[in-house]
Write a protein that holds these residues in place. Structure first.
Motif, PDB file in Angstrom:
ATOM      1  N   ARG A  33     -46.310  21.450 -74.810  1.00 57.20           N
ATOM      2  CA  ARG A  33     -44.986  22.019 -74.529  1.00 57.20           C
ATOM      3  C   ARG A  33     -45.046  22.730 -73.181  1.00 57.20           C
ATOM      4  NH1 ARG A  33     -42.224  26.440 -78.404  1.00 57.20           N
ATOM      5  NH2 ARG A  33     -43.991  27.695 -77.700  1.00 57.20           N
ATOM      6  N   LEU A  34     -44.178  22.334 -72.288  1.00 54.52           N
ATOM      7  CA  LEU A  34     -44.120  22.933 -70.968  1.00 54.52           C
ATOM      8  C   LEU A  34     -42.815  23.709 -70.831  1.00 54.52           C
ATOM      9  CD1 LEU A  34     -45.213  21.311 -67.649  1.00 54.52           C
ATOM     10  CD2 LEU A  34     -43.069  22.580 -67.745  1.00 54.52           C
ATOM     11  N   THR A  35     -42.942  25.028 -70.742  1.00 54.29           N
ATOM     12  CA  THR A  35     -41.776  25.892 -70.545  1.00 54.29           C
ATOM     13  C   THR A  35     -41.679  26.241 -69.064  1.00 54.29           C
ATOM     14  OG1 THR A  35     -42.107  26.829 -72.755  1.00 54.29           O
ATOM     15  CG2 THR A  35     -40.646  28.022 -71.255  1.00 54.29           C
ATOM     16  N   PRO A  36     -40.629  25.782 -68.388  1.00 53.21           N
ATOM     17  CA  PRO A  36     -40.552  25.974 -66.938  1.00 53.21           C
ATOM     18  C   PRO A  36     -40.475  27.443 -66.537  1.00 53.21           C
ATOM     19  CG  PRO A  36     -39.008  24.280 -67.661  1.00 53.21           C
ATOM     20  CD  PRO A  36     -39.506  24.972 -68.895  1.00 53.21           C
ATOM     21  N   GLY A  37     -41.197  27.775 -65.445  1.00 51.87           N
ATOM     22  CA  GLY A  37     -41.087  29.098 -64.856  1.00 51.87           C
ATOM     23  C   GLY A  37     -39.938  29.157 -63.865  1.00 51.87           C
ATOM     24  N   ILE A  38     -39.828  30.270 -63.157  1.00 57.73           N
ATOM     25  CA  ILE A  38     -38.757  30.439 -62.167  1.00 57.73           C
ATOM     26  C   ILE A  38     -39.269  29.960 -60.815  1.00 57.73           C
ATOM     27  CG2 ILE A  38     -37.246  32.090 -61.010  1.00 57.73           C
ATOM     28  CD1 ILE A  38     -37.452  33.842 -63.513  1.00 57.73           C
ATOM     29  N   PRO A  39     -38.651  28.935 -60.241  1.00 59.51           N
ATOM     30  CA  PRO A  39     -39.150  28.389 -58.978  1.00 59.51           C
ATOM     31  C   PRO A  39     -38.773  29.265 -57.782  1.00 59.51           C
ATOM     32  CG  PRO A  39     -37.170  27.219 -59.652  1.00 59.51           C
ATOM     33  CD  PRO A  39     -37.496  28.189 -60.761  1.00 59.51           C
ATOM     34  N   GLN A  40     -39.629  29.248 -56.764  1.00 58.93           N
ATOM     35  CA  GLN A  40     -39.402  29.997 -55.533  1.00 58.93           C
ATOM     36  C   GLN A  40     -39.500  29.021 -54.352  1.00 58.93           C
ATOM     37  OE1 GLN A  40     -38.724  33.295 -55.543  1.00 58.93           O
ATOM     38  NE2 GLN A  40     -39.043  33.531 -57.766  1.00 58.93           N
ATOM     39  N   LEU A  41     -38.495  29.038 -53.492  1.00 59.16           N
ATOM     40  CA  LEU A  41     -38.524  28.182 -52.306  1.00 59.16           C
ATOM     41  C   LEU A  41     -38.043  28.947 -51.077  1.00 59.16           C
ATOM     42  CD1 LEU A  41     -38.816  25.368 -50.933  1.00 59.16           C
ATOM     43  CD2 LEU A  41     -36.405  24.968 -51.512  1.00 59.16           C
ATOM     44  N   GLU A  42     -38.856  28.930 -50.057  1.00 55.96           N
ATOM     45  CA  GLU A  42     -38.488  29.410 -48.726  1.00 55.96           C
ATOM     46  C   GLU A  42     -38.572  28.212 -47.787  1.00 55.96           C
ATOM     47  OE1 GLU A  42     -37.617  32.501 -47.814  1.00 55.96           O
ATOM     48  OE2 GLU A  42     -38.039  33.563 -49.699  1.00 55.96           O
ATOM     49  N   ALA A  43     -37.495  27.943 -47.049  1.00 56.64           N
ATOM     50  CA  ALA A  43     -37.488  26.797 -46.149  1.00 56.64           C
ATOM     51  C   ALA A  43     -36.713  27.129 -44.889  1.00 56.64           C
ATOM     52  CB  ALA A  43     -36.880  25.580 -46.838  1.00 56.64           C
ATOM     53  N   ASP A  44     -37.339  26.931 -43.760  1.00 52.81           N
ATOM     54  CA  ASP A  44     -36.713  27.185 -42.453  1.00 52.81           C
ATOM     55  C   ASP A  44     -36.069  28.573 -42.413  1.00 52.81           C
ATOM     56  OD1 ASP A  44     -37.539  24.682 -41.779  1.00 52.81           O
ATOM     57  OD2 ASP A  44     -35.572  23.736 -41.925  1.00 52.81           O
ATOM     58  N   GLY A  45     -36.774  29.560 -42.972  1.00 50.56           N
ATOM     59  CA  GLY A  45     -36.297  30.931 -42.941  1.00 50.56           C
ATOM     60  C   GLY A  45     -35.245  31.261 -43.989  1.00 50.56           C
ATOM     61  N   GLU A  46     -34.900  30.325 -44.855  1.00 49.67           N
ATOM     62  CA  GLU A  46     -33.875  30.542 -45.890  1.00 49.67           C
ATOM     63  C   GLU A  46     -34.526  30.627 -47.262  1.00 49.67           C
ATOM     64  OE1 GLU A  46     -29.917  28.301 -47.794  1.00 49.67           O
ATOM     65  OE2 GLU A  46     -30.954  27.434 -46.062  1.00 49.67           O
ATOM     66  N   HIS A  47     -34.079  31.620 -48.059  1.00 48.99           N
ATOM     67  CA  HIS A  47     -34.539  31.737 -49.446  1.00 48.99           C
ATOM     68  C   HIS A  47     -33.535  31.043 -50.360  1.00 48.99           C
ATOM     69  CE1 HIS A  47     -36.262  33.355 -53.125  1.00 48.99           C
ATOM     70  NE2 HIS A  47     -35.032  33.736 -53.484  1.00 48.99           N
ATOM     71  N   PHE A  48     -34.017  30.121 -51.181  1.00 47.22           N
ATOM     72  CA  PHE A  48     -33.149  29.368 -52.092  1.00 47.22           C
ATOM     73  C   PHE A  48     -33.187  29.988 -53.487  1.00 47.22           C
ATOM     74  CE2 PHE A  48     -33.654  26.452 -48.668  1.00 47.22           C
ATOM     75  CZ  PHE A  48     -32.533  25.627 -48.690  1.00 47.22           C
ATOM     76  N   GLN A  49     -31.991  30.185 -54.043  1.00 50.87           N
ATOM     77  CA  GLN A  49     -31.889  30.711 -55.405  1.00 50.87           C
ATOM     78  C   GLN A  49     -32.352  29.661 -56.414  1.00 50.87           C
ATOM     79  OE1 GLN A  49     -30.992  33.890 -56.111  1.00 50.87           O
ATOM     80  NE2 GLN A  49     -30.844  34.237 -53.890  1.00 50.87           N
ATOM     81  N   ALA A  50     -32.774  30.128 -57.582  1.00 54.93           N
ATOM     82  CA  ALA A  50     -33.252  29.219 -58.624  1.00 54.93           C
ATOM     83  C   ALA A  50     -32.180  28.212 -59.041  1.00 54.93           C
ATOM     84  CB  ALA A  50     -33.726  30.012 -59.841  1.00 54.93           C
ATOM     85  N   GLU A  51     -30.916  28.605 -58.918  1.00 58.63           N
ATOM     86  CA  GLU A  51     -29.810  27.724 -59.300  1.00 58.63           C
ATOM     87  C   GLU A  51     -29.714  26.504 -58.401  1.00 58.63           C
ATOM     88  OE1 GLU A  51     -29.602  30.954 -58.941  1.00 58.63           O
ATOM     89  OE2 GLU A  51     -29.283  31.606 -61.024  1.00 58.63           O
ATOM     90  N   ALA A  52     -30.367  26.536 -57.246  1.00 53.72           N
ATOM     91  CA  ALA A  52     -30.336  25.401 -56.312  1.00 53.72           C
ATOM     92  C   ALA A  52     -31.584  24.545 -56.426  1.00 53.72           C
ATOM     93  CB  ALA A  52     -30.188  25.912 -54.880  1.00 53.72           C
TER      94      ALA A  52
END
Length: 436
Positions: free
Chosen positions: A90-109
């Motif tokens: 069983r794999l329960t997803p964690g909260i993803p983190q993304l920084e790209a080209d100086g922009e922080h992306f929310q988990a909803e994206a």
């Protein structure tokens, strides 16, 4: 034919129909209602895989099998245990983190598809960056990208936001894997950019190995090595975001209806003389998260010995063809459908080819696993899938089903399957090379 000769024949058919009606009375609307009401009750909590609700549902199905007088399959060492147990991660997803080209992306994206406990990506040559552009078909592009054997960061244009959110909802739920830390991973990002110059992505998931179980019983036939399978999946999708205070996706039509039909057919055939062929009745688990139950089941039997599979899914509402009708998925892949149609000639019931080929229903249920092995494995259904508004919602409740129709569908399958069960009808095998 003179009236003198015709009268005995007329009486013969009248007596035959009366006897058949008496036999079918075992399949009663009262019992059908009891079974489906129990399976889709709130205390089953939507029967999601890995939850107490599905455990409770399995216990109920097992009790019904015992009362019916079925025998467990041979791979069960306990003569009272109908569970066919196997283990998945069983794999329960964690909260993803993304920084790209100086922009922080929310988990909803963001959403991702992986078997790894941890992902820590930075831009390098270890993975590719691809996009699903404004003019592309999202479903088609997603399917192709998800099959890639290499890791990929996928940038999805905002024009696809509605579908992106639907897919995200699916992938952010609990998933199952046969193995972990293997294969490729895909990360999907909702953005109007077609490329990133630099990025950093990370996520930590929870991974546990847990048991799952099909519930399977049998009626041994005179020809022990010729098997006919009747099945339905008893899992559903569990708890959703509340709608007017209701958060339980009861899964009455999907697929308490098919599981109920399978149990009632077991009861019907248990009341008949010993069948020519061995009959196996199975409630599959984990259909909603990848068909893992039917995969395990297919590994326990020799597919060459399975004469036919009647998988039953979403038969609680009338079909587009009118009262007392259903359809068979993959109708053209074997002649099982034609054999069943002939058996229903002169009865109140009718079976049609699947009217929704664009929905790929043949590949979206538990029949597909055995079909890929050459078994004439098809799904009987009646749902108007292109119009159904309760599918995978909290509104899929027993009160919205047509119980007379459901009962008649079970009787129709009992009649249609007689030739296969008694050894008179043997459907052609499915060409494995034509099944994707």
């Amino acid at each position: 034919m003179t009236l003198k000769n015709f009268l005995p024949v007329f009486l013969f058919f009248g007596i035959g129909l009366s006897v058949q009606a008496q036999k079918l009375s075992v399949i009663s609307q009262k019992e059908t209602t009891r079974l489906i009401s129990t399976l889709s009750a709130d205390d089953m909590q939507g029967r999601a895989t890995f939850t107490p609700g599905i455990e409770k549902a399995a216990d109920f199905i097992q009790q019904e099998f015992r009362k019916t007088g079925l025998k467990p399959l041979a791979d069960n060492s306990n003569p009272k245990d109908f569970r066919q147990t196997f283990k998945l991660y069983r794999l329960t997803p964690g909260i993803p983190q993304l920084e790209a080209d100086g922009e922080h992306f929310q988990a909803e994206a963001l959403f991702f598809n992986t078997s790894y406990q941890q992902l820590n990506w930075t831009n390098n040559n270890a993975r590719i960056i691809v996009s699903i552009g404004e003019e592309q078909d999202f479903r088609e592009a997603f399917s192709k990208l998800n099959k890639l054997e290499e890791d990929a960061l996928v940038l999805v244009h905002p024009v696809h936001q509605k579908l992106f959110e639907a897919y995200r909802h699916h992938f952010q739920g609990v998933g199952a894997r046969q193995e972990t830390n293997a294969g490729s991973s895909k990360v999907f990002v909702l953005t109007d950019k077609a490329a990133f110059a630099s990025y950093s992505f990370s996520v930590t998931n929870q991974v546990e190995q847990l048991p799952l179980f099909n519930v399977a019983g049998m009626i041994e036939g005179k020809r022990k090595d010729e098997i006919v399978v009747f099945s339905g999946h008893y899992d559903h999708i569990g708890i959703l975001a509340p709608v007017a205070g209701d958060s339980i996706a009861n899964g009455a039509d999907d697929d308490a209806s098919g599981t109920t039909a399978m149990m009632m057919l077991a009861r019907y055939f248990a009341k008949q003389p010993k069948p020519e062929r061995t009959l196996v009745f199975v409630a599959f688990t984990a259909e909603e998260i990848g068909g893992f139950g039917s995969r395990h089941f297919s590994e326990q039997l020799n597919p060459d010995q399975i004469v036919a599979m009647f998988n039953i899914e979403m038969v609680g509402k009338p079909s587009k063809f009118g009262p007392n009708t259903a359809y068979l998925t993959g109708f053209d892949k074997s002649d099982l459908g034609s054999l069943l149609q002939k058996r229903l000639t002169g009865t109140p019931y009718a079976l049609h080819p699947d009217p929704y080929p664009e929905q790929n229903l043949f590949y979206r249920s538990d029949n597909a696993t055995l079909a890929r092995l050459g078994v004439p494995a098809h799904t009987v259904s009646s749902v108007q899938i292109d119009q159904d508004k309760t599918y995978h919602t909290v509104h899929d409740e027993v009160e919205l089903l047509h119980m007379e129709h459901l009962t008649n569908m079970i009787r129709a399958i009992a009649l249609a399957a007689q030739g296969v069960v008694n050894g008179q009808d043997t459907p052609s095998r499915i060409d494995k090379t034509l099944v994707r």
